[in-house]
Motif scaffolding. Sequence first.
Motif: not given
Ligand code: NCD
Length: 416
Positions: A54, A88, A143, A170, A254, A284, A301
Amino acid sequence: MLVVKGRVFFKGRLEAAAVGIADGKVVAVKKVLRGEETSDFGDSLILPGCVDAHVHLRDPGLTRKEDFPSGTRSAALGGVSTVADMPNTVPPVTTRVAFEEKAAALRGRAAVDYALYAAPRSGSAVPRMPDAIGFKVYMAESTGDLQIDEEAMEDVLEAAGDADRLVVVHAEDARRFTRPARGGLEGHHMARPKESEVSAIQALGKMSRGARVHVAHVTCTEALDAVPAGVTKEATPHHLLLDFRRDLKAFGKVNPPLRSPEDRGALWRAYVEGRVDLVASDHAPHAIEEKQERFPEAPSGLPGVATSFPLLLRRVKAGDLALERLVETIAEGPARVLGIEKGTIAVGRDADLVVVDPRDVRRVTAKRVRYACGWTPFEGMEACFPEAVLLRGEPVVEDGEPAAEGLGRMITAAKS
Ligand code: NCD
Ligand code: ZN
Ligand code: ZN
């Protein structure tokens, strides 16, 4: 044949041994081996290369935060020889065309092997993306705005079940989100509370008939308890090692949020007891300027691909975690969940190896991990970084520094 000697993690335990490598594969693991070239690492550990199931490497489209060369270089520095990248990016990987364009643009640019996820908007897109390692479903906004409604999600789960494909979820239920009086990290935890995770996981339990389902970033034991049998679970190093009491400001923001110290302790115990299938970083990255915005505006993230293994190996050295559990959750488990032939030192497997001396304790710094975003939430924490990392027998890290780059290949799930 190349021979690598050290204390090798083989068949579930460490033994002084030699690993023979030819054409990028492990061809022998024996007490003594003679080859054309030998690297003797003494008492250092030789472990399977880590698999991070991930990560968000931001390529294409958000390469100011990270790109594939920088993100995979950092991965290698942290002992990760395979990453699975989330969809994403910009444009998002929602269609076959977007998937193929992303795959073509990444060719030859990765320091480690990689797999790519897709985010189909409906079940009909699932069979159109045979090379996706799995399908990501966002049950709530995070995000990238890729969330889908329950009906579309059931459709994706059904199509993935029919094709025996992996779905990574998620799990947060936006109907349980609140508007807390408090700000900061504790406020973020209250805004997206544990109940929202539990509720989403319960809803998932009612939908997931037959598909191979994996719940990403579980933050607390209440969420672990709610995961239905047969569904795999992931924990992140930030939820295992950080909590909302840390003075990280929006650098600790996050989704799902950092929880309380008590929640963190309980999650750690569950992890040590074997209730988590894999550890993934959910790397992230966001730019420093974005994280310095007012807390409500700052994006969610945290970067972490280079620190998962080094931070957790430090916990092994400290006696808080068994080495077997670490290898199981950071190499074998993620490879099994992704359905790829990685994560184990065995004859016939790719020679992806991490060489590390756990006595060599260093502090995490932004400089050492080399993220394009230039920061880490684990700054100053003790960690054991690898001295060498081999990808299919080739050194991608040597003397703790990046070595060969661009050798990473895209991998797809082994067809059953
Ligand atoms: C992730 C991102 O910034 O791409 N952000 C996060 O807070 N984990 C998106 C996600 O997986 O939720
Ligand atoms: Zn997520
Ligand atoms: Zn994520």
